[in-house]
Design an enzyme around this catalytic site. Structure first.
Site, PDB file in Angstrom:
ATOM      1  N   CYS A  41     -12.986  -1.951   6.599  1.00 57.78           N
ATOM      2  CA  CYS A  41     -12.141  -1.191   5.676  1.00 57.78           C
ATOM      3  C   CYS A  41     -12.950  -0.321   4.720  1.00 57.78           C
ATOM      4  CB  CYS A  41     -11.247  -2.145   4.886  1.00 57.78           C
ATOM      5  SG  CYS A  41      -9.980  -2.931   5.897  1.00 57.78           S
ATOM      6  N   CYS A  75     -15.370  -8.806   6.416  1.00 58.38           N
ATOM      7  CA  CYS A  75     -15.241  -9.052   7.847  1.00 58.38           C
ATOM      8  C   CYS A  75     -15.646  -7.776   8.573  1.00 58.38           C
ATOM      9  CB  CYS A  75     -13.808  -9.465   8.200  1.00 58.38           C
ATOM     10  SG  CYS A  75     -12.642  -8.073   8.198  1.00 58.38           S
ATOM     11  N   ARG A 132      -1.429   6.682   9.588  1.00 55.42           N
ATOM     12  CA  ARG A 132      -1.398   6.166   8.224  1.00 55.42           C
ATOM     13  C   ARG A 132      -1.661   7.278   7.208  1.00 55.42           C
ATOM     14  NH1 ARG A 132      -4.107   0.099   8.592  1.00 55.42           N
ATOM     15  NH2 ARG A 132      -2.836  -0.675  10.313  1.00 55.42           N
ATOM     16  N   LYS A 159      -3.537   1.233  15.097  1.00 57.28           N
ATOM     17  CA  LYS A 159      -3.464   2.104  13.927  1.00 57.28           C
ATOM     18  C   LYS A 159      -4.139   3.449  14.215  1.00 57.28           C
ATOM     19  CE  LYS A 159      -7.455  -0.350  12.013  1.00 57.28           C
ATOM     20  NZ  LYS A 159      -7.908  -1.222  10.921  1.00 57.28           N
ATOM     21  N   LYS A 202      -5.712   6.972  12.121  1.00 56.33           N
ATOM     22  CA  LYS A 202      -6.112   7.462  10.803  1.00 56.33           C
ATOM     23  C   LYS A 202      -6.626   8.897  10.896  1.00 56.33           C
ATOM     24  CE  LYS A 202      -7.446   2.831   9.217  1.00 56.33           C
ATOM     25  NZ  LYS A 202      -8.519   1.995   8.638  1.00 56.33           N
ATOM     26  N   CYS A 232     -14.626  -3.677   0.204  1.00 55.88           N
ATOM     27  CA  CYS A 232     -13.218  -3.964   0.471  1.00 55.88           C
ATOM     28  C   CYS A 232     -12.746  -5.101  -0.420  1.00 55.88           C
ATOM     29  CB  CYS A 232     -13.032  -4.321   1.948  1.00 55.88           C
ATOM     30  SG  CYS A 232     -13.747  -5.922   2.390  1.00 55.88           S
ATOM     31  N   ARG A 259       0.850  -1.187   0.000  1.00 53.30           N
ATOM     32  CA  ARG A 259       0.000   0.000   0.000  1.00 53.30           C
ATOM     33  C   ARG A 259       0.890   1.243   0.000  1.00 53.30           C
ATOM     34  NH1 ARG A 259      -3.515  -0.236   4.877  1.00 53.30           N
ATOM     35  NH2 ARG A 259      -4.617  -1.831   3.672  1.00 53.30           N
ATOM     36  N   CYS A 277      -7.258 -11.242   1.240  1.00 58.50           N
ATOM     37  CA  CYS A 277      -7.281 -10.785   2.623  1.00 58.50           C
ATOM     38  C   CYS A 277      -7.425 -11.963   3.575  1.00 58.50           C
ATOM     39  CB  CYS A 277      -8.424  -9.799   2.842  1.00 58.50           C
ATOM     40  SG  CYS A 277      -8.528  -9.221   4.550  1.00 58.50           S
TER      41      CYS A 277
END
Length: 1609
Positions: A1452, A1448, A1113, A1182, A1184, A1403, A1044, A1409
């Site tokens: 995302c 899931c 990120r 994470k 964002k 996603c 990414r 994934c």
């Protein structure tokens, strides 16, 4: 006379009854194909069902598949459950090849087919004639049925039986099978289905009758035999022989007394094929049943007389049981008749009825009719016996349209028989009959008999019409829709130059479509085409020197063209110029040349075929092309799915055309797969076109049915290519002249494994010579036997290691889906060893099941996958155990522990899935006699400590049972390694990444390094489409990496776009993903290409550092195409924030940005790293950040840890931001401690200070976030735990400043605006619709190529949007025409999609994934397509409804903010959420749990209709769902799990009980009122109240509760 044809009088004969578990109750059989299919199913081990195509069933196959699906039992099948095998085969793929293997292995085989396969299969028919095979043949009835398909093969050695009515079809089908078994010879039962179209339905067969006729003793004797080492290409010398066995008739008496086959010492069970006897057969021996196996050398061969005796005995038995009578030749009519007709054609019943109804004055009055029931062997003597002595004239009516002799074949048979025998027949006259309508049959008979009774009758007169009304047959040739993928590529590459000689629907006068589509015809057509162009070139050369032109210009251009006429490129370049000069000239010679102006371009000549050309009967055309050396291209499309390859291909001897062609040496050969590598297909077709000689392009397009989804085709393709079943390669003999290798292997995974194999080859060879005992194993492939021995050796070695230890043995087997069961098993093993036990731990799939009875103590730990299924590494063990019939576990002590989630499937009917693998295993082990060490333990994710709650109770019971509960001095267990430990020990994100990258033994890296590489912008993944197949082959998963990029604000230059495109082509999987984080993502990067890819990205002045991991990120920013100046100001802030919060470690440069000599390409000479912001452990999770520019919330500003809302000043410039904090999308199914959350308002901050404010919020999270529980580590939980005010105070204290009050703002939507827009500077911007962000080329849509071509000439920039779309930005007016032309050429200007599709997002999910539980990107477009008709019907096509899907619950694609969302729960099952805010400001809420597609459609379609009719002006779908009470509003993240529409099952039961109690009271009240007529009004009131009560009830109940309520009521 009509009785002869028995028009299915259901009253005749005994009533049929149930047979062999087939559905025989209350059914009526309406077609002969159904009647025949039932008999074939009952009387066969294998039924080869010949179909028109994979998508289209035959009139037989639809019934056969239904019986097999119900698992109906056959009377004879010896397979599991007595269910015969149904093999579906296309009619043009040499179907009779499928018969050889099963019939030679002792299986009874029948074939159901149309007559189209008979002539092409004649070579096989001769070889199969001496096997008890039954062919049920429905004569092709597209026009008038043609019996020439039968007469053409009449001498092939088979027995031929004919039926003419529905009842006859059933009886003769039984006869055929009984006769095949008794005679040991093949039987063809043929019929015209149209003949019985007017018959009444009949009942099903009588199973006991069928059983008696088949004689199961003979069946079992044949099944016990087999024929060795035979070839389908040579006569194996087998003949059917007669044997002395009694024929049983209805009364049980025996017609013969001697039986040799019933003797125990009989040779009937011999496995050797019989040999032809050199001595004459003993015709005096009384024949009976043949076992069709090796008999004595002197055993008599089955003769025609034997066949007659067998069939007569069968028909006698049938007559005694049913009253229905059959003879070899049927006579119907007066015993004194002088004239007769012999009918061999369609619907003889019409003639019979006309003869019955004849008036005394009719020329055909008092005449009779003959039909053949036993057509072959032809028994002339029996024919003479059947004809009355009074008959003097016979008219032979044959429905044979393709005669090969002057006289019809039946006429010759009749002439030969009757003229050589006694009798008074004077004239025998032949006729050819065509289509005769029922109302013209009398007229036809008059013509026949007038000619017959004339003094000199004429021969070969035609009766009826040649052409019948067309009826669809299903066996016409058509190109499957899926297979147009490759022909579209031909059109794209060569345009008008492409010429497909055997294209379907092309005009070929007088040639059938089947012949025209053959390779031989196409090849001849191409040769003629080439000769035609050669003549044209010659004419052009002559014209170039002619003086007949009006002007001189054409001559010069024609001469120039002639010089390069054979060069496709040169000829094409000047063709238009030549044509324009000729058109201008206008002379007669110019007009003559223009009449063939298409030939000015050198055509690309192609033949297109299927894998039918890979079999014997189609392969000859391929041979002709190769042997000719002509410059012809062949495209051969193979559609065999990888999942179905093994059994079919082995038996049917499919040829490898690629290998065959390469052996010629003069041909270009390529093996391609459009769903694996589109680029390689283009390259192969271009090279084939340029090659001067024959070219063969093998094209893989696997599908089970011709309407399969692209997803199915993709998955099958990937399995085949990855496993090496369909390798991608190119073989170009022309490369020799250039000094390049002829062969190029294009399959990356196969190439890697081939290199490894070659590297080991010498070593293995030497080892085999040195250690002969190992040679057999080393020489074998990855077979099951080798793997079993490996398991055995590993286990024995471990047991030997444990020999010196004391204590009882304990084996621990695990089946793990996500690692929890494996971790528990390993920890249990460690604890067992500490207690003195001899423990061994392994996956269930690695354990030899045959060792299970020898275990003393064994423990099983399994998690739950999918819908109550075993995890993949436990499936093979489970199947082996449950299917075993001889396991004795009486001496085995065992215990089972399961991991599950009782609320994962909340509906009552789904409760069975909770810990189902553990419960099933416990039950089966008990059934085999195992003794429980401890009762089954069940871990439940809903317990306070998850599965640990149940485990902590189960483990002590286990130690107690083993006598090691109270052991002193147990060592202290080290705590499990956490992500925090990994980060701390990594030396600022280095770990052992370099060592892992340099390890050639695996495509993977270590688990710890997998966590660290996320910080570098890459995840390790594996291709889940091929995971199971690779595991079955003993291979590791197909590991690859996702990369990414870090791209603040999503802005890219055209040059960067081209560089990204290059990376995807050369280092990835040829696609790019535009992510919901507004950046590029690459998939399928193998480990060896990971470092080159990273370097290529950095050369493009991008980076990947901190694109993932526990850091800040990629910073997102609204794309805002209409306000370029304002966008630049806000975009600059996104870059500033991104740079400010970037990690400082130099590990990224050390690992990725070095050349081969370890010289850094980018300087970074820090002696020791230091992270001033993050510290050595970075953030808890994470982080964002996004920026939205009102009124567009196209980046979902509420969904991120920090959301910045840009505030514009009065002068139109950026002044600052409102700051939101604590948004986040991640959650865990059924874990109410986890939830999505929207950001909370912190206040306003000036633009120049925004990066500092973001820093301080991040640092408070660094210091106060939960580092012990990663599911509780995001900022949203930190704020919820501290409270908004407390958190804000901590940020302000660290910052030393306070947030200002928020500024007003307004959002209108969170979707993109598609199409062209202009900004304030007059520049244009176009927003492309990129469905789910996937940039790729397909045969239908060359998106990737088109965007690359645009990038080559674009002078502005590209902007990636947060909704996975793309904006072509800053296009000047002078560049617009060129941009629009390119967009139109590549169909990129199309934005005319439904509002729902334009507002959708998904996603990646499967196949890459590792977290995905269900499909997402590949499935959402399919689901939307199934909803679009409903949208159209209700006027909602243009309405924007935000729909999102994820595989899931990690979120995302930010599903929790969508108006309607689907979140994967298991493969094919989703949780459905409703009520999100259209502006992205409100979370949705669970509406239904674990629903599949049919339920989704059942819910969505009525809901959309209701929305269309009941919505208020301007009301959005999410708001509507809340207003009308479909779903409750979600006030915030902590309210997410409250008041969901679908309560859990336990609660439902309580609700239902309460409801029923209340309803019962109302019913009692009603009953009292009924007793009092005076209180009638109260009855009405009570009924009304009851109705209202029930109505409210249904609205509150979930589906499961409503069902339970109805069941109880």
């Amino acid at each position: 006379m009509s009785f002869l044809f028995r028009k299915a009088d259901p009253s005749s004969g005994p009533a049929s009854h149930l047979g062999a578990d087939m559905d025989s109750q209350n059914i009526e059989i309406r077609t002969p194909q159904e009647a025949v299919a039932r008999i074939a199913y009952l009387a066969s081990d294998v039924v080869v069902s010949v179909q028109p195509s994979q998508a289209q069933d035959s009139a037989f196959s639809s019934h056969l598949k239904r019986y097999a699906a119900r698992k109906d039992q056959s009377l004879v099948a010896k397979s599991s459950g007595a269910v015969p095998e149904i093999q579906s085969v296309r009619h043009n793929t040499d179907p009779l090849l499928s018969v050889f293997a099963p019939i030679r292995s002792g299986q009874l085989v029948s074939v159901t087919t149309s007559s189209t396969v008979l002539l092409p299969s004649i070579a096989h028919l001769y070889k199969l004639a001496n096997y008890p095979v039954v062919l049920h043949v429905s004569l092709q009835s597209g026009q008038s049925p043609d019996y020439s398909a039968i007469t053409a093969i009449r001498n092939s050695g088979w027995t031929f039986l004919q039926s003419e009515s529905l009842q006859e079809a059933q009886d003769i089908a039984v006869t055929a099978h009984a006769l095949a078994i008794r005679s040991g010879k093949g039987v063809i039962h043929f019929f015209d289905a149209g003949s019985s179209s007017r018959d009444k339905p009949i009942g099903p067969e009588d199973a006991s009758l069928v059983r008696d006729l088949l004689n199961l003793g003979d069946v079992r004797r044949f099944q016990a035999s087999s024929i060795q080492g035979s070839s389908i290409y040579a006569d194996d010398g087998r003949v059917a022989v007669a044997s002395e066995q009694p024929d049983t008739v209805a009364n049980g008496a025996s017609t013969l007394t001697d039986s040799t086959l019933l003797d125990a010492t009989s040779k009937a069970t011999s496995t050797e094929a019989s040999v032809k006897s050199g001595s004459p057969s003993d015709s005096s021996a009384t024949p009976s049943v043949s076992t069709a196996t090796t008999i004595d050398a002197n055993a008599p061969v089955v003769t025609s007389e034997d066949i007659y005796k067998y069939v007569t005995a069968i028909w006698t038995q049938l007559r005694n049981l049913t009253g229905r009578e059959y003879n070899a030749f049927e006579w119907s009519g007066p015993a004194t008749a002088e004239n007769a007709i012999f009918v061999f054609g369609s619907d003889a019943g019409l003639f019979a009825e006309a003869l019955d109804a004849a008036q005394p004055t009719d020329v055909y009055a008092k005449s009779g009719m003959i039909t053949a029931r036993l057509y072959r062997p032809w028994l002339g003597a029996k024919l003479i016996e059947a004809i009355p002595k009074s008959v003097k004239r016979i008219a032979v009516l044959e429905q044979v349209s393709r005669k090969t002799t002057k006289w019809g074949p039946l006429l010759i048979d009749v002439l030969t028989s009757i003229k050589s025998g006694p009798g008074g027949v004077e004239h025998i006259v032949g006729y050819q009959i065509g289509y005769i309508a029922p109302d013209t049959v009398s007229q036809a008979l008059k013509g026949v008999f007038q000619n017959l009774t004339s003094p000199k009758p004429l021969q070969n007169l035609e009766v009826g019409k040649r052409e019948a009304p067309e009826t669809p047959t299903g066996y016409g040739l058509e190109q499957p829709k899926l297979e147009t993928a490759y022909t579209k590529i031909l059109d794209q590459l060569f345009g008008n130059r492409a010429y497909v000689a055997n294209a379907l629907n092309s005009q070929n006068a007088g040639v059938s479509s089947t012949v025209a589509a053959s390779p031989e015809f196409g090849f001849g057509s191409l040769l003629a085409r080439k000769e035609h162009r050669q003549r044209f070139v010659k004419e052009v050369k002559q014209a170039a020197t002619s003086n007949a032109f009006t002007t001189e210009a054409p001559k010069q251009w024609l001469a120039k063209w002639s010089a390069g006429a054979e060069d496709a490129q040169k000829a094409g370049e000047i063709a238009d110029d030549v044509v324009s000069r000729l058109e201008t000239d206008g002379s007669s010679i110019a007009r003559q040349l223009l009449s063939s102006k298409g030939l000015f371009r050198k055509e690309s000549l192609w033949l297109v075929g299927s894998d039918a050309w890979s079999y014997d009967l189609g392969n000859s055309g391929v041979h002709h092309v190769l042997a000719s050396g002509e410059n012809v291209n062949m495209l051969i499309i193979d559609s065999t799915p990888f999942s179905q390859k093994s059994a079919a291909d082995a038996a049917r001897r499919k040829k490898d055309i690629g290998l065959y062609a390469m052996n010629y040496g003069n041909a270009y050969v390529a093996s391609t797969a459009v769903y694996s590598s589109y680029t390689q297909v283009l390259q192969a077709m271009l090279e084939a076109d340029k090659f001067n000689g024959p070219s063969i392009v093998l094209a893989y397009l696997p599908y089970f049915g011709e309407h399969d989804s692209p997803l199915t085709v993709l998955q099958e393709t990937k399995k085949a290519v990855d496993a090496g079943y369909w390798p991608l390669y190119r073989w170009n003999p022309a490369n020799e002249t250039k000094g390049e290798p002829n062969f190029a292997l294009d399959s990356e995974l196969v190439k890697k494994e081939l290199k490894e194999f070659l590297a080991r080859d010498n070593h293995l060879t030497q080892l085999m010579q040195k250690e002969p005992t190992f040679a057999a194993n080393l020489a074998q492939d990855f077979g099951t036997e080798v793997r079993a021995q490996q398991k055995r050796k590993a286990r024995d070695a471990y047991n030997e290691l444990l020999e010196g230890l004391f204590g009882a043995p304990l084996t621990i087997l695990f089946a793990s889906d996500n690692g929890n069961a494996q971790s528990l098993a390993k920890r249990l093993g460690t604890r067992g060893r500490a207690r003195g036990l001899k423990t061994s731990v392994m996956a269930m799939e690695d354990y030899p099941v045959e060792d299970l009875p020898s275990e003393e103590n064994i423990v099983f730990i399994t998690s739950t996958a999918g819908q109550g299924e075993f995890p993949q590494n436990g499936l093979s063990f489970w199947h082996a155990v449950k299917d075993s019939t001889d396991l004795d576990l009486a001496s085995v002590n065992y215990s089972v522990f399961g991991l599950g989630d009782k609320h994962y499937w909340p509906r009552k009917q789904d409760r069975v899935y909770y810990n189902k693998p553990a419960k099933d295993l416990d039950r089966v082990l008990t059934n085999f006699g195992g003794k429980r060490l401890a009762d089954i333990g069940l871990g439940d994710d809903q317990d306070p400590d998850g599965f640990q709650t149940g485990y902590s109770e189960w483990e002590p019971r286990l130690w107690q049972a083993l006598g090691v509960a109270n052991v002193e001095g147990l060592p202290e267990e080290p705590p499990p390694i956490t992500n925090e430990d990994i980060k701390l020990a990594s030396n600022y994100l280095r770990g052992t990444i370099v060592e892992g990258l340099n390890d050639p033994s695996t495509g993977a890296i270590s688990a710890s390094d997998q966590q660290l590489t996320k910080f570098h912008g890459t995840y390790m993944q594996d291709d889940r489409d091929v995971r199971d197949e690779r595991k079955a082959q003993g291979l590791e998963p197909a590991y690859s990496f996702m990369i990414r990029c870090r791209l603040p604000g999503g802005v890219s230059t055209p040059k960067q776009w081209i560089q990204m495109d290059d990376i995807s082509n050369s280092l990835g999987n040829e696609t790019m993903k535009l992510t919901t984080r507004q950046t590029f993502q690459f998939h399928g990067v193998v480990k060896g290409k990971l470092k080159p890819a990273m370097q290529a990205i950095n050369r493009a002045l991008m980076t990947t550092i901190a694109a993932c991991g526990d850091v800040n990120r990629n910073v997102m920013c609204s794309s805002l195409p209409t306000q370029s100046k304002y966008h630049r100001q806000v975009f600059a802030c996104s870059q500033k924030i991104s740079d400010h919060l970037l990690p400082a470690t130099s590990a990224y440069h050390e690992i990725w940005l070095t050349d081969d000599n370890e010289k850094k390409l980018i300087a970074s000479d820090a002696v020791q790293d230091f992270e001033p912001l993050y510290g050595p452990t970075y953030l808890p999770r994470k982080f964002k950040i996004t920026i939205a520019i009102p009124p567009h919330n196209d980046t979902d500003v509420y969904a991120h840890d920090i959301g910045l809302i840009a505030i514009k000043g009065d002068d139109g410039n950026l002044v600052g931001f409102n700051v939101l904090a604590g948004g986040g999308m991640g959650a865990t199914h059924n874990n109410k401690k986890t939830y999505p959350q929207t950001g909370r308002m912190m206040g306003y901050v000036k633009a120049e200070e925004v990066h500092i404010a973001c820093e301080k919020i991040m640092l408070v999270q660094r210091d106060h976030g939960d580092r012990k529980n990663r599911k509780h580590a995001r900022l949203k939980y930190t704020i919820d735990d501290l409270g908004v005010d407390v958190f804000r105070g901590k940020v302000e204290a660290m910052w030393g400043k306070a947030f200002e009050p928020e500024r007003p703002f307004h959002f209108q939507s969170n979707i993109d605006t598609f199409g062209w827009q202009k900004d304030e500077n007059g520049l244009s911007h176009f927003t492309f619709f990129i469905e789910n962000g996937r940039i790729e080329d397909t045969p239908e849509f060359q998106m990737k190529t088109g965007l690359r071509e645009i990038a080559k000439v674009h002078k502005g920039e590209f902007r990636l949007t947060g909704n996975q779309h793309l904006i072509l930005s800053n296009v000047a007016d002078e560049d617009l025409p060129q941009m629009k032309e390119l967009m139109k050429k590549y169909k990129l200007d199309n934005v005319q999609f439904s509002g729902l599709r334009l507002s959708s997002s998904a996603c990646v999910a499967f196949p890459t994934c590792g977290l995905a539980m269900a499909e997402s990107e590949r499935y959402l477009p399919v689901l939307i397509s199934k909803l679009e008709d409903c949208l159209e019907e209700n006027g909602l096509r243009q309405d924007s409804i935000v729909m999102r899907m994820t595989g899931c619950p990690n979120g995302c694609a930010r599903p929790w903010l969508a108006e309607v969302a689907f979140v994967g729960k298991a493969y094919g099952a989703y949780n459905m959420y409703l009520g999100g805010g259209y502006h992205g400001q409100r979370l949705n809420k669970l509406f239904r749990s674990s629903i599949k597609e049919d339920e989704i459609l059942e819910i969505m379609k009525p809901l959309l209709k209701r929305y269309a009719t009941e919505r208020e002006e301007g009301e959005r779908f999410g708001d509507f769902c809340i207003r009308v009470g479909v779903i409750a509003e979600t006030k915030g993240g902590q309210d997410f799990h409250n008041n969901v529409a679908e309560e859990e099952s336990d609660e439902e039961s309580c609700v239902v009980t309460s409801i029923l109690n209340e309803r019962g009271k109302l019913l009692q009240f009603t009953q009292k009122v009924v007793n009092s007529v005076a209180e009638y009004q109260e009855l009405i009131t009570a009924k009304y109240e009851l109705t209202i009560f029930d109505t409210k009830l249904v609205g509150k109940l979930s589906h499961g509760a409503a069902v339970e309520r109805e069941a109880v009521i």
